[in-house]
Design an enzyme around this catalytic site. Structure first.
Site, PDB file in Angstrom:
ATOM      1  N   TRP A  28       0.818  -1.228   0.000  1.00  0.00           N
ATOM      2  CA  TRP A  28       0.000   0.000   0.000  1.00  0.00           C
ATOM      3  C   TRP A  28       0.843   1.266   0.000  1.00  0.00           C
ATOM      4  CZ3 TRP A  28      -5.050   1.793   0.124  1.00  0.00           C
ATOM      5  CH2 TRP A  28      -5.234   3.080   0.648  1.00  0.00           C
ATOM      6  N   MET A  29       0.409   2.297  -0.738  1.00  0.00           N
ATOM      7  CA  MET A  29       1.032   3.626  -0.697  1.00  0.00           C
ATOM      8  C   MET A  29      -0.052   4.689  -0.488  1.00  0.00           C
ATOM      9  SD  MET A  29       2.574   5.677  -4.013  1.00  0.00           S
ATOM     10  CE  MET A  29       4.293   5.295  -4.013  1.00  0.00           C
ATOM     11  N   ASP A  31       0.165   9.092   1.176  1.00  0.00           N
ATOM     12  CA  ASP A  31       0.812  10.402   0.986  1.00  0.00           C
ATOM     13  C   ASP A  31       2.295  10.372   0.589  1.00  0.00           C
ATOM     14  OD1 ASP A  31      -1.457  10.610   2.530  1.00  0.00           O
ATOM     15  OD2 ASP A  31      -0.520  11.770   4.138  1.00  0.00           O
ATOM     16  N   GLN A  47       3.997   7.175   2.485  1.00  0.00           N
ATOM     17  CA  GLN A  47       3.295   6.334   3.450  1.00  0.00           C
ATOM     18  C   GLN A  47       3.139   4.951   2.818  1.00  0.00           C
ATOM     19  OE1 GLN A  47       1.560   7.632   6.823  1.00  0.00           O
ATOM     20  NE2 GLN A  47       3.675   8.185   6.373  1.00  0.00           N
ATOM     21  N   PHE A  90       3.723   8.235  10.655  1.00  0.00           N
ATOM     22  CA  PHE A  90       2.802   8.972   9.790  1.00  0.00           C
ATOM     23  C   PHE A  90       3.549  10.043   9.002  1.00  0.00           C
ATOM     24  CE2 PHE A  90      -1.828   8.298  11.420  1.00  0.00           C
ATOM     25  CZ  PHE A  90      -1.667   6.927  11.317  1.00  0.00           C
ATOM     26  N   ARG A 155      -0.710  16.119  13.487  1.00  0.00           N
ATOM     27  CA  ARG A 155       0.181  15.339  12.609  1.00  0.00           C
ATOM     28  C   ARG A 155       0.637  16.093  11.354  1.00  0.00           C
ATOM     29  NH1 ARG A 155      -4.834  12.797  12.659  1.00  0.00           N
ATOM     30  NH2 ARG A 155      -6.104  13.124  10.798  1.00  0.00           N
ATOM     31  N   ASP A 156       1.567  15.461  10.672  1.00  0.00           N
ATOM     32  CA  ASP A 156       2.059  15.858   9.345  1.00  0.00           C
ATOM     33  C   ASP A 156       2.926  17.118   9.374  1.00  0.00           C
ATOM     34  OD1 ASP A 156       0.327  13.772   8.754  1.00  0.00           O
ATOM     35  OD2 ASP A 156      -1.261  15.068   7.971  1.00  0.00           O
TER      36      ASP A 156
HETATM   37  C1  FRU Z   1      -3.386  11.914   4.948  1.00  0.00           C
HETATM   38  C2  FRU Z   1      -3.104  11.133   6.219  1.00  0.00           C
HETATM   39  C3  FRU Z   1      -2.175  11.943   7.129  1.00  0.00           C
HETATM   40  C4  FRU Z   1      -1.524  10.882   7.953  1.00  0.00           C
HETATM   41  C5  FRU Z   1      -1.379   9.756   6.968  1.00  0.00           C
HETATM   42  C6  FRU Z   1      -1.489   8.383   7.571  1.00  0.00           C
HETATM   43  O1  FRU Z   1      -3.765  11.120   3.882  1.00  0.00           O
HETATM   44  O2  FRU Z   1      -4.297  10.820   6.877  1.00  0.00           O
HETATM   45  O3  FRU Z   1      -2.834  12.931   7.889  1.00  0.00           O
HETATM   46  O4  FRU Z   1      -0.301  11.291   8.478  1.00  0.00           O
HETATM   47  O5  FRU Z   1      -2.379   9.941   5.987  1.00  0.00           O
HETATM   48  O6  FRU Z   1      -1.167   7.396   6.648  1.00  0.00           O
END
Ligand code: FRU
Length: 474
Positions: A28-29, A31, A47, A90, A155-156
């Protein structure tokens, strides 16, 4: 933590494998993460879940490229399971400092296993000398908690340098359950100070209940805040995807810790575009990539052992406070033989059975002397329209139709005398750039048999058409 190679899922069928877009080798991929230039290479992380074609405890997949086109696969950079990222690494970003590459990412933690709604999130650091092997910082987390008036959504982190200091913006939600962006400052990337909330959603329905994947950068004298809000209610022909990605144009005041901004604008009008990340190339270009999918969408490739892809890298430019996206110049390196080259004036033109499916098509139509009103580009398979783009001169509207559920997406062009389409078709995707990137649609589309392309208008139209077969990049 290490990946268990023997447990990695295998791709069982290549029918939807993309030829020149980045996708996971299997699994799976979602962000794109950590988009950066380091020691002669562009690096992109993403991700990644290696053991299934569904989302699972997040790893950071990794690839690098000298030209943004030919990607070399590298081992996963981050594997979850350490104390500060027990249940996932994440999304986050990267920065180069003193010849080292730093990754800043969110650690995800469940209070109780099998209860995915009860979690907490912190921010962590990892670094590398060679851009291949990463070490997590021994004093993680670098930001342990959000401010008190936050919910669990935190996050992020997106990091950048300004006047010798480092800053991150972090996506979050306040206790009234509206999305907002937090800003932190650091001298050394290790110790961070909370500066404040720089932007907040007007209400959960209008601008979203949670703001994911923020990115703040300067372009043409303005500060652009690019983000992915969740929860904006669809409004007639706008905000039709489950979640949106778009931007504010504004000015950031570092001293006042404030961001003056205008309205939210969607960046791409297609069904499949989310969670963008930008980087500043050495030549000054601001380049963006997005996840070319949408949460909860059907992903037919999942039964084949993989899922997800990134868009082509695109250069961002700001003209009259509107963000234009165009494929980076390097994309021309994908071109091989020409499959079509000519000019026509007709009401119907058919490009039948192209044989190979990976093509770039450039169509330039003069509208000045055109007596018609409707122009349509379509992809047709076995007599059925699978995808089309219709331009309506009267109201300068574009309608993207994709066969299946929830078929239509819309956008408007500024008044124009030309209609220029630049179209990239890969094995299971299409990206349409209209009028030099004024409007873009990104779509996953799963056509495994031959298809025809048809161009039709209600009155003869002057058109130049050039097409190229494209080389694969796997
Ligand atoms: C966005 C998200 C981010 C999170 C990540 C988890 O698509 O929900 O906010 O860090 O994906 O995979």
């Amino acid at each position: 933590m290490k990946i268990d190679e023997s447990e990695i899922i295998k791709v069982t069928n290549n029918r939807y494998r993309l030829n020149y877009h980045l996708m996971p080798t299997s699994g799976w991929m979602n962000d794109p993460n950590g988009f950066v230039y380091f020691k002669g290479y562009y690096h992109i992380f993403y991700q990644y879940y290696p053991y299934d074609s569904q989302w699972g405890p997040m790893h950071w997949g990794h690839a690098r490229s000298k030209n943004l086109i030919d990607w070399e696969r590298l081992p996963a950079a981050l594997v979850p399971g350490d104390k500060e990222d027990e249940d996932g690494c994440f999304s986050g970003s990267a920065i180069v400092k003193d010849d080292k590459l730093y990754l800043i990412y969110t650690g995800h933690h469940y209070y109780v296993k099998n209860d995915p709604d009860n979690f907490w999130q912190n921010q962590n650091l990892a670094f590398s000398e060679d851009g291949i092997n990463f070490t997590k910082y021994e004093n993680n987390p670098i930001i342990a908690n959000p401010p008190k008036d936050n919910t669990i959504h935190f996050r992020d982190p997106k990091v950048w340098e300004h006047n010798g200091k480092y800053y991150v913006v972090i996506g979050s939600q306040n206790q009234e359950e509206v999305g907002r962006i937090l800003m932190y400052e650091s001298e050394d990337l290790l110790d961070w100070v909370f500066k404040g909330v720089i932007a907040e959603s007007k209400s959960s329905k209008i601008e979203g209940f949670m703001w994911e994947c923020p990115d703040l950068f300067r372009l043409n004298g303005k500060d652009i805040l690019l983000l992915s809000p969740q929860g904006i209610e669809s409004e007639n022909k706008k905000y039709l995807n489950l979640f949106q990605t778009g931007y504010f144009v504004g000015q950031l005041d570092y001293d006042q810790v404030s961001y003056e901004r205008d309205k939210f604008t969607e960046l791409d009008h297609g069904h499949d575009f989310y969670a963008t990340q930008t980087m500043l190339a050495q030549d000054g270009r601001r380049i963006v990539l997005g996840w070319m999918d949408m949460w909860e969408a059907k992903m037919p490739e999942q039964v084949d052992g993989w899922a997800g892809a990134l868009t082509l890298p695109r250069e961002l430019t700001l003209v009259d406070d509107h963000l234009y996206m165009n494929p980076v110049e390097e994309v021309k390196e994908l071109r091989t033989d020409k499959c079509v080259d000519g000019s026509i004036k007709n009401t119907k033109y058919l490009l039948a059975k192209l044989g190979k499916k990976e093509i770039e098509l450039n169509i330039d139509s003069q509208l000045e002397d055109w007596e018609g009103n409707i122009f349509t580009f379509s992809m047709i398979q076995k007599g059925e329209t699978k995808l089309s783009l219709t331009f309506n001169k009267d109201n300068q509207e574009l309608i993207l139709y994709r066969h299946g559920e929830d078929p239509n997406r819309y956008a408007n062009l500024e008044k124009c005398m030309r209609l220029k389409l630049q179209i990239f078709i890969d094995r299971s995707s299409i990206e349409l750039f209209i009028n030099d990137g004024e409007v873009v649609f990104s779509e996953r589309i799963y056509l495994i048999d031959n298809y025809d392309i048809s161009l039709e208008s209600d009155s003869p139209i002057d058109m130049g058409i050039q097409g190229y077969f494209l080389k694969g990049c796997e």
